[in-house]
Design a protein around this motif. Structure first.
Motif, short mmCIF file in Angstrom:
data_model
loop_
_atom_site.label_atom_id
_atom_site.label_comp_id
_atom_site.label_asym_id
_atom_site.label_seq_id
_atom_site.Cartn_x
_atom_site.Cartn_y
_atom_site.Cartn_z
N VAL A 217 0.86 -1.19 0.00
CA VAL A 217 0.00 0.00 0.00
C VAL A 217 0.89 1.24 0.00
N LEU A 218 0.40 2.31 -0.61
CA LEU A 218 1.17 3.55 -0.67
C LEU A 218 0.48 4.57 0.24
N LEU A 219 1.15 4.88 1.33
CA LEU A 219 0.61 5.89 2.25
C LEU A 219 1.19 7.24 1.87
N ALA A 220 0.35 8.26 1.85
CA ALA A 220 0.84 9.60 1.52
C ALA A 220 0.19 10.61 2.46
N TRP A 221 0.93 11.65 2.81
CA TRP A 221 0.39 12.72 3.65
C TRP A 221 1.08 14.02 3.27
N ASP A 222 0.51 15.11 3.75
CA ASP A 222 1.05 16.42 3.40
C ASP A 222 2.46 16.56 3.96
N ALA A 223 3.36 16.92 3.06
CA ALA A 223 4.76 17.05 3.50
C ALA A 223 4.90 18.28 4.38
N LEU A 224 5.70 18.15 5.41
CA LEU A 224 5.93 19.28 6.31
C LEU A 224 7.10 20.10 5.79
N ALA A 225 7.03 21.40 6.07
CA ALA A 225 8.12 22.27 5.61
C ALA A 225 9.43 21.83 6.24
N SER A 226 9.38 21.50 7.53
CA SER A 226 10.59 20.98 8.17
C SER A 226 10.18 19.96 9.23
N VAL A 227 10.78 18.82 9.14
CA VAL A 227 10.50 17.77 10.11
C VAL A 227 11.63 17.78 11.13
N PRO A 228 11.30 17.82 12.43
CA PRO A 228 12.38 17.81 13.43
C PRO A 228 13.29 16.58 13.24
N PRO A 229 14.61 16.80 13.28
CA PRO A 229 15.51 15.65 13.08
C PRO A 229 15.30 14.59 14.17
N GLY A 230 15.37 13.35 13.76
CA GLY A 230 15.19 12.24 14.70
C GLY A 230 13.76 11.73 14.74
N THR A 231 12.87 12.38 13.99
CA THR A 231 11.47 11.93 13.98
C THR A 231 11.36 10.57 13.30
N VAL A 232 10.55 9.72 13.89
CA VAL A 232 10.32 8.39 13.30
C VAL A 232 8.82 8.23 13.05
N TYR A 233 8.48 7.79 11.85
CA TYR A 233 7.08 7.52 11.54
C TYR A 233 6.79 6.05 11.84
N GLN A 234 5.79 5.84 12.68
CA GLN A 234 5.37 4.47 12.97
C GLN A 234 4.08 4.21 12.22
N VAL A 235 4.07 3.14 11.46
CA VAL A 235 2.87 2.82 10.67
C VAL A 235 2.17 1.63 11.31
N PHE A 236 0.87 1.79 11.53
CA PHE A 236 0.07 0.71 12.11
C PHE A 236 -1.02 0.32 11.13
N VAL A 237 -1.33 -0.95 11.12
CA VAL A 237 -2.36 -1.43 10.21
C VAL A 237 -3.26 -2.41 10.96
N SER A 238 -4.54 -2.37 10.60
CA SER A 238 -5.49 -3.28 11.24
C SER A 238 -6.58 -3.66 10.26
N SER A 239 -7.04 -4.88 10.38
CA SER A 239 -8.15 -5.31 9.53
C SER A 239 -9.49 -5.10 10.24
N LEU A 240 -9.43 -4.60 11.49
CA LEU A 240 -10.65 -4.36 12.27
C LEU A 240 -11.01 -2.88 12.24
N GLU A 241 -12.24 -2.58 12.55
CA GLU A 241 -12.66 -1.18 12.57
C GLU A 241 -12.05 -0.45 13.76
#
Lengths: 242, 469
Positions: free
Chosen positions: B56-80
């Motif tokens: 799957v391709l996740l996309a979101w609005d890019a931020l002008a500046s992301v604080p260094p060291g930021t980590v994106y955690q992606v979670f997925v679920s088949s339940l509501e």
């Protein structure tokens, strides 16, 4: 593992190594023993690999679990065996046709991608960074591109190699020979590494712990060759006289 | 007294309230030390285009500046609600704009203002199921009391201990595309989190890979050239330049005939799907035909049983075409071993004992190439080799009289037989080589000019055209 088995293994390993090396002198019964043993062991090994790694997990177990889809490839595979019965050998064509069609379908797109498009892209891509490259890097990229064109000219069969085409084609040969020389050196080094491995084993098995396996085997073979030479010398002379 | 108590309570309450109101917010104080995590907005989850599914391709609005060291955690679920599975941690500096997704310009138009992430979900939702399998013996035992009695008697004597008991059988249930999934992305930095609104998405397996359109177009061009070449070959014939190694085949077979010794033809260790093995089988056909004409002997030791079966047919046909079906024997082609070095050792033994007049090594060879060629050279045979394995060619050069290099092996079948179909195939190969030469020549000029003038989109277009996806 008990010590007896260790010693037996050492004698077997040292013996087979020396037997195979004895071919460097001439064909002899020791080499024949090693050759046939190797052949049989190789066949046996691959038989069990096919049996336990392919037949059992991919055919037998799915069938026991009512997965009937495996019957299609199994029947196609079995059709190849009909070659041995001339009356129904035509059935094997189905298996072969499937294999050839499947192989071609798989190979053609992959071949186009890797043999054409990737090669062209790989040759021209370094020049896309020309603005930030050093002169040696640019020269290297151009040399690679020139080499590619020259080598391809050598393998161009539609025109007679005469005049300018011959000169370009000859340049291609030089490029090829440089590559082959490097590949030869590289592979020979790897082979020497294997040879050292065998020598290292022979040295290890020459220790008293292994009852001097290497020495006894080599000396035994030398005695055999000396005796064999001495005993057959008379026969050879008689044959020559006849 | 009561009045005093009320007054004291009132003063205390006022002081407490003043203290509470005047005190700085705890979070605000902490926030001064590390900046607040900017929220993730505009999150979308779409199927990754032109793939086999499961991504799957996740996309979101890019931020002008992301604080260094930021980590994106992606979670997925088949339940509501709930049931979140962590798909992975993605450092922010590795998350690129959607315009930089590895797809060509004709298949993908991304945006620099959107960040994109490919997330594989296929493996997350695959699971194993272990069931008990009843063997045929097991089922038979359930039905027959006699069998049960026999088996228990044998087991009493210590035999067939585990027989007749169900065995565990594990199957992997794979993820199926199309299941609606929920996604959420959490940006985390030093314990602070910003969570995007949960979105829905699903994956799909795509039938058509638009990103490989360049491959398809090239294939269509090649097919057209092939048909043109076939028709041209049938009408007028096609020219092929002389290949030195192949002229020696007649010499080698003639020598074998004069000496009354056999010819060994070694087709290598490749399978029937290998191009070099297919080319080798064509050459074998031509060599066999000449052998049949000269009434010489040929032996073909095999590594692969399928190649052997094909070669049997090839040799049989060649003897038939030469008008000598009576000379054909089934044992011309024989199986040796499917173990590389056992095969080499055995063929070496045969060559050294039989001392053939000529040895052909045509096909796919690996480390056994020198072992074979060296023995052939020692036995005094004239040796002609051909392979497309470039790492083995040097060994053939050193030990053989003539060597066909790579493409020459493919050309050999056409050169020897002059068959219109094979000649056409060779012409198509030449067309391909011409295409590569012209593309490389003009490609380097255009790319160099583009780089010099800083025409980045222009360079991108050229590189996209010659990229395999």
């Amino acid at each position: 593992m008990s010590e007896t088995w260790m010693i037996a293994g050492a004698w077997l390993a040292a013996g087979l190594t020396v037997f195979l090396f004895s071919f460097l002198y001439k064909d002899n019964p020791f080499f024949k023993i090693a050759e046939h043993l190797y052949l049989g062991a190789g066949m046996g090994w691959w038989f069990q690999v096919y049996l336990y790694n392919i037949w059992e997990p991919k055919v037998w177990k799915p069938l026991l679990n009512y997965d009937w889809t495996v019957l299609i490839p199994s029947i196609l595979g079995l059709s190849l065996v009909t070659q041995f019965i001339p009356r129904i050998s035509w059935i094997s064509r189905y298996g072969f046709t499937f294999m050839m069609g499947y192989g071609a379908g798989l190979a053609i797109p992959a071949g186009l991608s890797t043999d054409f498009i990737t090669q062209i892209g790989g040759t021209i891509k370094p020049l896309s960074a020309m603005a930030s490259s050093t002169p040696p890097a640019i020269f290297n990229s151009l040399l690679v591109a020139f080499g590619v064109i020259c080598v391809l000219f050598y393998f161009f069969f539609s025109v007679e190699h005469k005049g300018a085409v011959k000169r370009v084609s000859n340049m291609g040969i030089y490029f090829l020979m440089i590559y082959f020389g490097a590949a030869f050196g590289n592979t020979v080094m790897a082979r020497f590494s294997l040879l050292y491995g065998r020598f290292d084993d022979l040295y290890t098995f020459s220790a008293g712990q292994y009852l001097y396996a290497t020495q006894f085997i080599i000396v035994g073979m030398i005695i055999y060759f000396a005796l064999h030479g001495f005993l057959t010398k008379g026969k050879k002379e008689a044959e020559a006289a006849h | 007294m009561i009045k005093n108590k009320l007054l004291f309570t009132l003063v205390l309450s006022l002081l407490t309230a003043a203290g509470v109101l005047s005190a700085p917010a705890a979070g605000a104080d902490k926030g001064n030390k590390s900046p607040a995590q900017p929220p993730i907005t505009g999150l979308t989850a779409a199927d990754m285009p032109y793939d086999v599914g499961g991504t799957v391709l996740l996309a979101w609005d890019a931020l002008a500046s992301v604080p260094p060291g930021t980590v994106y955690q992606v979670f997925v679920s088949s339940l509501e609600t709930g049931g979140w599975i962590k798909a992975g941690d993605y450092p922010a500096d590795g998350v690129k704009p959607s315009s930089e997704i590895e797809l060509p310009f004709w298949a993908w138009r991304g945006s620099k203002t959107r960040s994109a992430l490919r997330v594989e979900v296929g493996e997350l939702f695959a699971y194993k199921v272990t069931t008990e399998r009843k063997s045929a013996l097991c089922l038979a035992l359930e039905k027959s009391s006699l069998l049960r009695a026999i088996l228990s008697r044998l087991q009493g004597q210590g035999l067939f201990g585990g027989a007749g008991k169900p065995e565990p059988y594990t199957r992997v249930i794979e993820y199926k595309d199309g299941i609606p999934l929920n996604f959420k992305v959490v940006a985390e930095l030093a314990g602070k989190q910003a969570t995007a609104v949960q979105v829905k998405g699903s994956t799909a397996s795509n039938w058509f890979r638009l990103d490989r359109l360049n491959n398809l177009l090239l294939l269509i061009v090649i097919v057209i050239v092939f048909f043109w070449a076939v028709s041209h070959a049938k009408r007028k014939g096609l020219f092929i330049r002389r290949i030195a190694g192949l002229d020696a085949i007649d010499e080698a077979i003639g020598r074998a005939t004069e000496m009354g010794k056999p010819i060994y033809y070694v087709p290598g260790i490749g399978g029937m799907s290998g191009i070099s093995t297919i080319a080798s089988s064509f050459i074998l056909g031509e060599v066999s035909q000449k052998v049949a004409q000269y009434d010489s002997q040929i032996k073909v030791p095999h590594y692969d049983p399928i190649v052997m079966t094909v070669c049997k047919e090839v040799v049989k046909q060649a003897f038939l075409e030469a008008g000598r079906p009576d000379s054909y024997r089934d044992d011309i082609n024989f199986f040796v071993s499917q173990d590389q070095f056992s095969y080499a050792a055995s063929v070496d033994g045969m060559i050294s004992r039989e001392k053939p007049a000529a040895v052909f090594f045509m096909g796919y060879f690996m480390a056994e190439s020198l072992l074979l060629a060296e023995v052939g050279a020692t036995s005094g045979a004239i040796q002609i080799a051909g392979t497309d394995v470039e790492s083995q060619l040097p060994f053939f050069f050193t030990a053989c009289d003539y060597t066909l290099i790579g493409e020459e092996l493919y050309a050999a079948g056409a050169y020897l037989s002059k068959e219109p179909m094979l000649l056409s195939a060779l012409k198509v190969q030449d067309f391909g080589k011409l295409l590569v030469m012209v593309s490389v020549f003009f490609g380097i000029i255009l790319v160099a000019v583009g780089a010099k003038l800083h025409w980045d989109p222009f360079i991108e277009v050229i590189l996209n055209l010659f990229k395999a996806y």
